[in-house]
Structure formats: structure tokens, C-alpha cells
Design a protein around this motif. Structure first.
Motif, PDB file in Angstrom:
ATOM      1  N   LEU A 253     -31.182   4.208 -28.350  1.00 26.46           N
ATOM      2  CA  LEU A 253     -30.243   5.546 -27.882  1.00 26.46           C
ATOM      3  C   LEU A 253     -31.522   6.651 -27.715  1.00 26.46           C
ATOM      4  CD1 LEU A 253     -27.520   5.570 -30.313  1.00 26.46           C
ATOM      5  CD2 LEU A 253     -27.656   4.159 -28.471  1.00 26.46           C
ATOM      6  N   GLY A 254     -31.258   7.594 -26.929  1.00 25.14           N
ATOM      7  CA  GLY A 254     -32.112   8.868 -26.616  1.00 25.14           C
ATOM      8  C   GLY A 254     -31.691   9.453 -25.205  1.00 25.14           C
ATOM      9  N   THR A 255     -32.618   9.810 -24.491  1.00 22.58           N
ATOM     10  CA  THR A 255     -32.531  10.696 -23.389  1.00 22.58           C
ATOM     11  C   THR A 255     -33.252  10.078 -22.204  1.00 22.58           C
ATOM     12  OG1 THR A 255     -31.916  12.524 -24.617  1.00 22.58           O
ATOM     13  CG2 THR A 255     -32.447  12.889 -22.227  1.00 22.58           C
ATOM     14  N   LEU A 256     -32.587   9.979 -20.821  1.00 26.45           N
ATOM     15  CA  LEU A 256     -33.297   9.572 -19.794  1.00 26.45           C
ATOM     16  C   LEU A 256     -33.453  10.794 -18.851  1.00 26.45           C
ATOM     17  CD1 LEU A 256     -31.813   6.220 -19.002  1.00 26.45           C
ATOM     18  CD2 LEU A 256     -34.108   6.668 -19.626  1.00 26.45           C
ATOM     19  N   THR A 257     -34.756  10.939 -18.302  1.00 28.26           N
ATOM     20  CA  THR A 257     -34.790  12.094 -17.532  1.00 28.26           C
ATOM     21  C   THR A 257     -35.543  11.815 -16.224  1.00 28.26           C
ATOM     22  OG1 THR A 257     -35.125  13.706 -19.359  1.00 28.26           O
ATOM     23  CG2 THR A 257     -36.071  14.374 -17.413  1.00 28.26           C
ATOM     24  N   VAL A 258     -35.118  12.211 -14.951  1.00 30.77           N
ATOM     25  CA  VAL A 258     -35.994  11.768 -13.708  1.00 30.77           C
ATOM     26  C   VAL A 258     -37.501  12.353 -13.922  1.00 30.77           C
ATOM     27  CG1 VAL A 258     -35.770  12.408 -11.282  1.00 30.77           C
ATOM     28  CG2 VAL A 258     -33.749  12.232 -12.335  1.00 30.77           C
ATOM     29  N   GLY A 259     -38.118  11.382 -13.585  1.00 29.95           N
ATOM     30  CA  GLY A 259     -39.688  11.499 -13.577  1.00 29.95           C
ATOM     31  C   GLY A 259     -40.080  10.701 -14.841  1.00 29.95           C
ATOM     32  N   ASP A 260     -39.277   9.999 -15.567  1.00 27.17           N
ATOM     33  CA  ASP A 260     -39.806   9.309 -16.722  1.00 27.17           C
ATOM     34  C   ASP A 260     -40.575   8.109 -16.333  1.00 27.17           C
ATOM     35  OD1 ASP A 260     -38.583  10.876 -18.774  1.00 27.17           O
ATOM     36  OD2 ASP A 260     -37.059   9.412 -19.101  1.00 27.17           O
TER      37      ASP A 260
END
Length: 274
Positions: A253-260
Motif C-alpha cells: 500500500l502507499g501513494t503513487l505520484t506522477v513523476g515516480d
């Protein structure tokens, strides 16, 4: 060497309705938070999609901190609580899966039935309803919402560029309804990926995505054409199915961010092997 990165994130709160593009989003047990958390069913509880009702593409979705909002041309917007609590528990069917779901409201049913000109109900996946992923491709602990079968669909930008060049067209990525779009890799690189990481989250790509009629529907007009199915049938066909994109399962689980950044951790024979 060009680095591969996550270039777009899209969630689809209601199965087969329009999606929402976001720059950063939480990942929960079933995939992107609120992705395919709702769906439309017919009187028998069978799921409805653009395959039968292309007009579903014209219903827009939005999320606030407390509500799901539906909107469509000629209709007053409909605001619904993110967590329905007083609906009926009904049995629903997604392909071969039988799932319990909670009805949302008569108001939602009437709104959607009026716009689509078909009696239907809006249902929600309650927290206690666990739908496992097909064990042929997943671990026993992998769960999914009302998506067709997997928590994520991944496609690279250059795969679409290559397909558009083969068609001499400029179709949008929205037709293919991916959750995650990747830039900075060669066309169809995702066919060989087996394990990748995006940011802090690891993914397993265990099954290529076979395509139905939905990519032939223009998401802006709901009109159906011959492409991209004609060209996919010519260049991406294997064992009588056509493929574009890769289904994926996540390990954390976590967070995805554009640019990863995307890192390929394991590769294998192309799937499909074409």
C-alpha cells in the motif's frame, strides 16, 4: 539512457463511466482508492458496461472528500455519499464472479436509468465484501474491486504512439482505460515486464490485457468505429484474442505520484508472445 516514469494516473470510480485523472493518489488493498468501487447492474444483478451501453462513457465522475458526483449533458449533477450505509445487500455478477454489493439509492437508480434509457441500479462494494483475484494469476491475498479482474492496468505512452502510427490516427489513451501510464520506454516494453516498482510500490504483471469492444468507442461522443480493433486484430492477435496493455497486482500500500520512477526488476518472455 532515458528513464521510465509514471506519466499519468487515472481512476474510474464507477465501472465503465468516465475516469478521473489525478497527479497523486493512495493505493489500497484493491488498487487505487475508490477505483471501480461502484458499478451499474441490471435487474438480474449482472454488471453493465460500455460494451452494451456505449452512452455510459458520457457520464462524468468527480470525487470530493465526502461525495461521489455524477454529471451528464442535460442532467442535473447527482451527489452521493462516498460510503453508503443504508442500502440493500444484493447479489451481483461480474463475468464469472458472484459478489455481494450494496445498493446506493433510488435517486441514483432513477438518474442513471433516465439517462441510459435502461432500468439499472447503482451498487457499491462495502468494506466487508472481499473479491479475490483469479488464483491462476494471483496470490490468495490479492483482492480487487469491481474491475474486470485485476487492480491495475498499465500501458506505456509509446505503445499507443506505435499503435497510432500503424493506424495513421491519433486516438487517445482514454479509450483503453489504463490506471497507470508509463513514459520513457520503448513501445510494448510492458509486454516483457514481470516485476516492476513505481515509487515505493512493487507490481507483478502476470497477465496481458485482452481487449473487448470498448476501445472502439469514442469517449467524447460514445460513437463506435472500426479502430483500433481492426489494427489490433492485425498486429496484436494471439490465440484468437487481441491484446493491449498489462494487468498488474501490487505488493504494498502507499501513494503513487506522477513523476515516480519506474524500475524493472524482472522480465520474461513477451506476453502475448507476438
Amino acid at each position: 539512457m532515458t528513464s521510465s516514469i509514471l506519466s499519468a494516473i487515472t481512476l474510474y470510480p464507477v465501472k465503465s463511466l468516465a475516469g478521473i485523472s489525478v497527479s497523486s493518489w493512495p493505493v489500497v488493498k484493491t488498487g487505487l482508492l475508490y477505483d471501480r468501487k461502484w458499478m451499474l447492474v441490471d435487474a438480474a444483478g449482472h454488471f453493465l458496461s460500455q460494451r452494451k451501453l456505449p452512452k455510459m462513457a458520457l457520464i462524468k465522475t468527480a470525487l470530493t472528500e465526502s461525495h461521489l458526483i455524477l454529471s451528464a449533458s442535460g442532467m442535473a449533477s447527482l451527489s452521493l455519499p462516498l460510503i453508503p450505509t443504508d442500502g440493500d445487500i444484493i447479489s451481483s455478477t461480474i463475468w464469472h464472479d458472484q459478489c455481494e454489493a450494496r445498493s446506493v439509492s433510488k435517486e441514483a437508480d432513477q438518474w442513471l436509468s433516465y439517462f441510459l434509457k435502461l432500468d439499472c441500479r447503482l451498487v457499491y462494494q462495502p468494506a466487508e465484501m472481499v473479491r479475490p483475484v483469479d488464483p491462476r494469476y494471483a496470490d490468495a491475498t490479492d483482492n480487487v474491486s469491481f474491475a474486470d479482474g485485476f487492480p491495475f492496468l498499465i500501458i506505456s505512452e509509446n505503445s499507443l504512439t506505435s499503435l497510432n502510427q500503424a493506424m495513421n490516427l491519433n486516438l487517445s489513451m482514454a479509450r483503453f482505460r489504463p490506471n497507470l501510464v508509463i513514459s520513457g520506454c520503448v513501445p510494448y516494453a510492458e509486454d516483457s515486464w514481470r516485476e516492476i516498482s513505481i515509487g515505493t510500490i512493487d507490481f507483478r504483471l502476470t497477465k496481458p490485457c485482452s481487449r473487448c469492444s470498448v476501445p472502439a468507442i469514442d469517449p467524447e461522443t460514445a460513437q463506435t468505429g472500426k479502430e483500433p480493433l481492426t489494427t489490433l486484430n492485425r498486429i496484436r492477435k494471439w490465440e484468437n484474442k487481441i491484446y493491449f496493455g498489462q494487468n498488474a497486482l501490487h505488493n504494498q500500500l502507499g501513494t503513487l505520484t506522477v513523476g515516480d520512477a519506474l524500475h524493472v526488476k524482472a522480465t520474461g518472455v513477451k506476453q502475448p508472445p507476438i
